[in-house]
Design a protein around this motif. Structure first.
Motif, PDB file in Angstrom:
ATOM      1  N   ASP A 103      42.658  30.447  41.343  1.00  0.00           N
ATOM      2  CA  ASP A 103      42.660  31.747  41.603  1.00  0.00           C
ATOM      3  C   ASP A 103      43.725  32.517  40.630  1.00  0.00           C
ATOM      4  OD1 ASP A 103      40.390  32.146  43.232  1.00  0.00           O
ATOM      5  OD2 ASP A 103      41.646  32.110  45.009  1.00  0.00           O
ATOM      6  N   ALA A 104      44.211  31.729  39.734  1.00  0.00           N
ATOM      7  CA  ALA A 104      45.347  32.506  38.701  1.00  0.00           C
ATOM      8  C   ALA A 104      44.518  33.394  37.921  1.00  0.00           C
ATOM      9  CB  ALA A 104      46.226  31.620  37.932  1.00  0.00           C
ATOM     10  N   GLY A 105      43.156  33.336  37.690  1.00  0.00           N
ATOM     11  CA  GLY A 105      42.335  34.389  37.027  1.00  0.00           C
ATOM     12  C   GLY A 105      42.160  33.510  35.530  1.00  0.00           C
ATOM     13  N   LYS A 106      42.208  32.146  35.621  1.00  0.00           N
ATOM     14  CA  LYS A 106      41.749  31.537  34.315  1.00  0.00           C
ATOM     15  C   LYS A 106      40.275  32.017  33.851  1.00  0.00           C
ATOM     16  CE  LYS A 106      42.453  27.662  36.509  1.00  0.00           C
ATOM     17  NZ  LYS A 106      43.000  28.188  37.507  1.00  0.00           N
ATOM     18  N   SER A 107      39.226  31.848  34.799  1.00  0.00           N
ATOM     19  CA  SER A 107      37.940  31.903  34.353  1.00  0.00           C
ATOM     20  C   SER A 107      37.790  33.596  33.952  1.00  0.00           C
ATOM     21  CB  SER A 107      36.945  31.733  35.442  1.00  0.00           C
ATOM     22  OG  SER A 107      37.206  30.386  35.906  1.00  0.00           O
TER      23      SER A 107
ATOM     24  N   SER B 258      31.669  41.765  42.529  1.00  0.00           N
ATOM     25  CA  SER B 258      31.526  42.186  41.023  1.00  0.00           C
ATOM     26  C   SER B 258      32.586  41.965  40.170  1.00  0.00           C
ATOM     27  CB  SER B 258      31.226  43.716  40.899  1.00  0.00           C
ATOM     28  OG  SER B 258      32.446  44.098  41.775  1.00  0.00           O
ATOM     29  N   SER B 259      33.589  41.590  40.522  1.00  0.00           N
ATOM     30  CA  SER B 259      34.768  41.193  39.634  1.00  0.00           C
ATOM     31  C   SER B 259      34.614  39.894  39.291  1.00  0.00           C
ATOM     32  CB  SER B 259      36.220  41.169  40.635  1.00  0.00           C
ATOM     33  OG  SER B 259      36.430  40.301  41.542  1.00  0.00           O
ATOM     34  N   PHE B 260      33.680  38.972  39.735  1.00  0.00           N
ATOM     35  CA  PHE B 260      33.385  37.484  39.261  1.00  0.00           C
ATOM     36  C   PHE B 260      32.517  37.690  37.947  1.00  0.00           C
ATOM     37  CE2 PHE B 260      34.292  34.391  42.487  1.00  0.00           C
ATOM     38  CZ  PHE B 260      35.526  35.008  43.115  1.00  0.00           C
ATOM     39  N   SER B 261      31.815  38.889  37.567  1.00  0.00           N
ATOM     40  CA  SER B 261      31.186  38.592  36.295  1.00  0.00           C
ATOM     41  C   SER B 261      31.762  38.177  35.182  1.00  0.00           C
ATOM     42  CB  SER B 261      30.499  40.177  36.083  1.00  0.00           C
ATOM     43  OG  SER B 261      31.489  40.931  35.693  1.00  0.00           O
TER      44      SER B 261
END
Ligand code: GDP
Length: 470
Positions: A47-51, A82-85
């Motif tokens: 969840d650090a935002g890598k992807s 939506s933030s996953f796109s």
């Protein structure tokens, strides 16, 4: 009883060398003017935002078609995420999307005016460290993504998160440069104070585990908003920052890749594709660790010693060469394979000069801090090298070494404690493992020891030992 002798240079099979089409030493010069290829691994807490960050990097550098991005946006908002796109750009399958985690190494490339980059996306999930090790052992560089939002840095880095283990593994697996990406800075109002204190603390830790001060860089950004990812930010709130964007920082890390093509071919197999158009063709993928390969070449798969002929070579970065050398990530089609019992982790070698396969070797190990128990002879652990994961044991502890000088400080100790260096003998259970010493090949001669889901030590192979029964 077993007698230990040093392995002599015995080659199992000697097919007559064929005259091949390409003269690699000559062709290699033609690569000099080309853009260097660099691969980096993305590490950090789940969840650090890598992807998201990698999706942003690929999208903003024009690697993702508008249409694909719109499709991801539509699909993700349909399920209320939506933030996953952006993260989906890096994810491979629908199943992974549903679970919302990146579970395997997804590869993607992009190009700048300076270099071609391959992202080896490493998952942050706890069970997936072995995959991370596989990715990292191929990386020239590591991106350490830190979630700077309130409390997230504290839980992901300070108190037992995976960030420290990942950084330690990256260093142990040979990454010399690291970029600390202070991500999600949008959530703390682009606070300079937050950025500076995170960078200070992380840098302190990284230099403690062996990254030299000038190999550590830091960049503030937000993968979600795209601020300071591919372009210098013009945001007023970030005007205190005078450094590079993440992309410019990557560009400045470009180094000359050592192309050790003169040694015999060795490539650890990371992926196998069967059942294509013709079942007699099997494709294998990986990064060449030494030597070169081209069509018509006779190869041998170690340790099974199956032979095959190279039908075609394809470069993953899209270059249209038919031949490849050390450092290239490729897919090879093989024909004339006796049996298709190839496994991920096997090593593709030149049929004339296959690697030696052994069950025993002498290794210099460095144990990690906070090991739960001292390492004793006889205790089993997992030995990880790239995609290979084997059960192994230390059979002898020869000596404790001074970490800095390598000098013997104690002979025949009973155990190895946390944070120590030692010379030991390791035995691998089951079939033999193709291997080289660390001196001969840094990638093939380096491993990680794990036990009960924790990395306990890094090992480099000092000597191969052949066991002879009397
Ligand atoms: P990973 O597990 O490290 O790959 O993390 P993800 O990329 O899946 O992101 C985890 C969560 O953080 C998701 O809900 C993202 O939308 C969110 N996120 C990622 N990057 C940022 C960012 O820069 N800012 C903010 N506010 N949220 C982010």
């Amino acid at each position: 009883t077993a007698k230990h002798v040093k392995v002599e240079d015995k080659t199992p099979a000697q097919p007559k060398p064929k005259k091949l089409k390409y003269d690699i030493p000559k062709l290699i010069e033609s690569l000099a003017g080309r853009k260097p290829s660099l691969s980096f691994v993305v590490i950090g807490h789940v969840d650090a935002g890598k992807s998201t960050l990698m999706g942003r990097l690929l999208y903003d550098s024009g690697e993702v078609a508008e249409r694909t991005m719109r499709k991801f946006q539509k699909e993700s908002s349909e399920i209320g995420k939506s933030s996953f796109s952006l993260a989906w750009v890096m994810d491979q399958s629908a199943e992974e999307r549903e679970r919302g985690v990146t579970i395997d190494i997804a590869q993607s490339s992009f190009e700048t005016s300076k270099a071609r980059f391959t992202i080896l996306d490493a998952p942050g999930h706890k069970d997936f460290v072995p995959n991370m090790i596989a990715g990292t052992s191929q990386a020239d560089l590591a991106l350490l993504v830190i979630d700077s939002s309130t409390d997230a840095f504290e839980s992901g880095f300070k108190s037992g998160g995976q960030t420290r283990e990942h950084a330690l593994l990256a260093r142990s697996l040979g990454c010399r440069r690291i970029i600390v990406v202070v991500n999600k800075l949008d959530t703390v109002g682009w606070s300079e104070h937050r950025y500076t204190s995170i960078v200070e603390e992380v840098t302190y830790f990284l230099s403690h585990i062996g990254f030299s001060k000038n190999s550590i860089r830091a960049v503030p950004c937000s993968g979600l908003t795209g601020e300071n990812v591919t372009k210098r930010s013009t945001l007023e709130a970030l005007s205190w920052y005078k450094g590079n964007s993440l992309l410019a920082e990557l560009d400045s890390s470009v180094m000359v890749v050592n192309r050790d093509y003169s040694k015999p071919l060795a490539m650890s197999i990371n992926d196998i594709f069967r059942g294509g158009i013709s079942s007699s063709v099997v494709a294998v993928a990986g990064r060449i660790q030494q030597g070169s390969v081209q069509p018509e070449m006779e190869v041998m798969i170690c340790p099974t010693q199956e032979t095959a002929t190279v039908k075609s070579v394809m470069l993953d970065d899209g270059d249209d060469r038919e031949w490849a050398v050390s450092g290239d990530t490729i897919t090879i089609e093989l024909t004339n394979l006796d049996d298709t019992d190839i496994k991920v982790g096997d090593v593709l070698c030149s049929a004339n000069h296959p690697l030696k396969s052994v069950n025993m070797f002498k290794a210099r190990i460095v144990t990690f801090e906070n090991m739960a128990w001292p390492l004793l002879a006889g205790v089993s652990f997992e030995l990880i090298r790239g995609r290979t994961n084997r059960s192994a044991r230390v059979t002898k502890i020869h000596s404790i070494l001074d970490k800095a000088t390598g000098q013997v400080v104690k002979k025949r100790p009973r155990h190895v404690g946390s944070g120590m260096a030692a010379m030991v003998e390791i035995i691998v259970d089951g079939h033999a493992m193709p291997m080289t010493t660390f001196k001969d090949n840094k990638e093939l001669g380096r491993m990680i020891l794990r036990k009960e889901g924790m990395s306990i030590a890094a090992a480099v192979v000092d000597e191969l030992i052949e066991k002879e029964y009397e």
